[in-house]
Design a protein around this motif. Sequence first.
Motif, mmCIF file in Angstrom:
data_model
loop_
_atom_site.group_PDB
_atom_site.id
_atom_site.type_symbol
_atom_site.label_atom_id
_atom_site.label_comp_id
_atom_site.label_asym_id
_atom_site.label_seq_id
_atom_site.Cartn_x
_atom_site.Cartn_y
_atom_site.Cartn_z
ATOM 1 N N UNK A 55 0.834 -1.194 0.000
ATOM 2 C CA UNK A 55 0.000 0.000 0.000
ATOM 3 C C UNK A 55 0.874 1.251 0.000
ATOM 4 N N UNK A 56 0.234 2.383 -0.281
ATOM 5 C CA UNK A 56 0.965 3.651 -0.251
ATOM 6 C C UNK A 56 1.554 3.899 1.136
ATOM 7 N N UNK A 57 0.800 3.600 2.168
ATOM 8 C CA UNK A 57 1.287 3.804 3.530
ATOM 9 C C UNK A 57 2.453 2.883 3.841
ATOM 10 N N UNK A 58 2.409 1.639 3.383
ATOM 11 C CA UNK A 58 3.524 0.712 3.614
ATOM 12 C C UNK A 58 4.782 1.183 2.903
ATOM 13 N N UNK A 59 4.627 1.718 1.710
ATOM 14 C CA UNK A 59 5.789 2.252 0.993
ATOM 15 C C UNK A 59 6.368 3.453 1.738
ATOM 16 N N UNK A 60 5.498 4.303 2.238
ATOM 17 C CA UNK A 60 5.956 5.481 2.976
ATOM 18 C C UNK A 60 6.652 5.059 4.272
ATOM 19 N N UNK A 61 6.099 4.071 4.952
ATOM 20 C CA UNK A 61 6.665 3.620 6.219
ATOM 21 C C UNK A 61 8.036 2.990 6.027
ATOM 22 N N UNK A 62 8.223 2.291 4.928
ATOM 23 C CA UNK A 62 9.495 1.597 4.692
ATOM 24 C C UNK A 62 10.549 2.504 4.049
ATOM 25 N N UNK A 63 10.128 3.676 3.608
ATOM 26 C CA UNK A 63 11.047 4.551 2.872
ATOM 27 C C UNK A 63 12.298 4.954 3.657
ATOM 28 N N UNK A 64 12.232 5.166 4.983
ATOM 29 C CA UNK A 64 13.466 5.514 5.695
ATOM 30 C C UNK A 64 14.562 4.453 5.564
ATOM 31 N N UNK A 65 14.182 3.186 5.417
ATOM 32 C CA UNK A 65 15.197 2.148 5.223
ATOM 33 C C UNK A 65 15.869 2.300 3.865
ATOM 34 N N UNK A 66 15.074 2.658 2.856
ATOM 35 C CA UNK A 66 15.653 2.906 1.534
ATOM 36 C C UNK A 66 16.570 4.117 1.571
ATOM 37 N N UNK A 67 16.114 5.197 2.228
ATOM 38 C CA UNK A 67 16.943 6.406 2.327
ATOM 39 C C UNK A 67 18.246 6.114 3.046
ATOM 40 N N UNK A 68 18.191 5.299 4.112
ATOM 41 C CA UNK A 68 19.404 4.956 4.849
ATOM 42 C C UNK A 68 20.325 4.095 4.008
ATOM 43 N N UNK A 69 19.745 3.186 3.225
ATOM 44 C CA UNK A 69 20.551 2.344 2.340
ATOM 45 C C UNK A 69 21.283 3.193 1.318
ATOM 46 N N UNK B 221 21.769 4.731 -9.824
ATOM 47 C CA UNK B 221 20.687 3.914 -9.289
ATOM 48 C C UNK B 221 19.834 3.448 -10.463
ATOM 49 N N UNK B 222 19.521 2.171 -10.488
ATOM 50 C CA UNK B 222 18.557 1.644 -11.451
ATOM 51 C C UNK B 222 17.267 1.367 -10.698
ATOM 52 N N UNK B 223 16.175 1.989 -11.126
ATOM 53 C CA UNK B 223 14.859 1.752 -10.540
ATOM 54 C C UNK B 223 14.113 0.771 -11.425
ATOM 55 N N UNK B 224 13.720 -0.351 -10.842
ATOM 56 C CA UNK B 224 12.986 -1.366 -11.587
ATOM 57 C C UNK B 224 11.484 -1.132 -11.395
ATOM 58 N N UNK B 225 10.906 -0.357 -12.283
ATOM 59 C CA UNK B 225 9.494 -0.052 -12.224
ATOM 60 C C UNK B 225 9.202 1.321 -11.657
ATOM 61 N N UNK B 226 7.987 1.793 -11.897
ATOM 62 C CA UNK B 226 7.621 3.155 -11.497
ATOM 63 C C UNK B 226 7.593 3.333 -9.983
ATOM 64 N N UNK B 227 7.136 2.312 -9.253
ATOM 65 C CA UNK B 227 7.078 2.469 -7.798
ATOM 66 C C UNK B 227 8.479 2.645 -7.232
ATOM 67 N N UNK B 228 9.422 1.827 -7.683
ATOM 68 C CA UNK B 228 10.805 1.988 -7.226
ATOM 69 C C UNK B 228 11.327 3.369 -7.609
ATOM 70 N N UNK B 229 11.024 3.802 -8.820
ATOM 71 C CA UNK B 229 11.409 5.141 -9.289
ATOM 72 C C UNK B 229 10.866 6.220 -8.342
ATOM 73 N N UNK B 230 9.587 6.142 -8.030
ATOM 74 C CA UNK B 230 8.969 7.144 -7.156
ATOM 75 C C UNK B 230 9.572 7.125 -5.756
ATOM 76 N N UNK B 231 9.857 5.941 -5.254
ATOM 77 C CA UNK B 231 10.411 5.851 -3.903
ATOM 78 C C UNK B 231 11.842 6.381 -3.840
ATOM 79 N N UNK B 232 12.605 6.161 -4.882
ATOM 80 C CA UNK B 232 13.959 6.717 -4.934
ATOM 81 C C UNK B 232 13.896 8.241 -4.948
ATOM 82 N N UNK B 233 12.993 8.790 -5.756
ATOM 83 C CA UNK B 233 12.843 10.248 -5.796
ATOM 84 C C UNK B 233 12.429 10.794 -4.439
ATOM 85 N N UNK B 234 11.468 10.141 -3.802
ATOM 86 C CA UNK B 234 11.010 10.604 -2.496
ATOM 87 C C UNK B 234 12.126 10.529 -1.467
#
Length: 225
Positions: A128-142, A152-165
């Motif tokens: 869900x959108x909320x799950x992606x938002x909640x997990x985003x700090x782990x991506x930012x830390x990574x 960075x290679x984003x595999x798909x639009x969701x990965x792309x959006x999360x990298x940008x965020x």
Amino acid sequence: MKMAAPARERLVPAEAEPDRDCPLCPRLVAFREHWRAQEPSWHNEPVPSFGPVDGRLLIVGLAPGLRGANRTGRPFTGDYAGDLLYSTLIRFGFATGTFEARPDDSLRLVDSRLTNAVRCVPPENKPTTEEMRTCRPFLAATIGLLPRLSAIVALGKIAHDQVLAAHGEKLSRHKFAHGAVHRLGEVVLFDSYHCSRYNTNTGVLTPEMFHAVFAKVRAHIDALV
């Protein structure tokens, strides 16, 4: 037979990888507990990133597959997406060894690291959108722990959006498109359709299209030397 979980990479701070029993997303916790009861020999916990922390390339997927990384404990290992991804990484010098779809094979990443925008398997492969938002700090830390990161290679639009965020970028400034390239400060983001079986079976993504993205990445990284 229980598969050995891959060892966590050295020098990874705790905040970059969720705990085994991460409680942050109730729906994902319930799904995880269900599968722990159904398949106790599976990994069934947040899937850690894979690859050296001094790599210049980070590849970001969406989330672990139920019978893929959620089972084996290594990103893109155990389902079709890994067949195309890892063969492509070997082809372009970002991996060595032989991919045998299990975490104790001889495959090793070179100058690259793999992670997912969401670390726990979601029902029907749809966080869900909320799950992606909640997990985003782990991506930012990574992203933040990679001192030599250049691509960075984003595999798909969701990965792309999360990298940008995670970079604090506006989505409207960087539209996702297969083969698109975006400058995010000192890091360049390369877009690709996800290497899922659905995309390859329907012709949305061909091996040639996927290879073309990584050819751009290889040229970008080689130009840095």
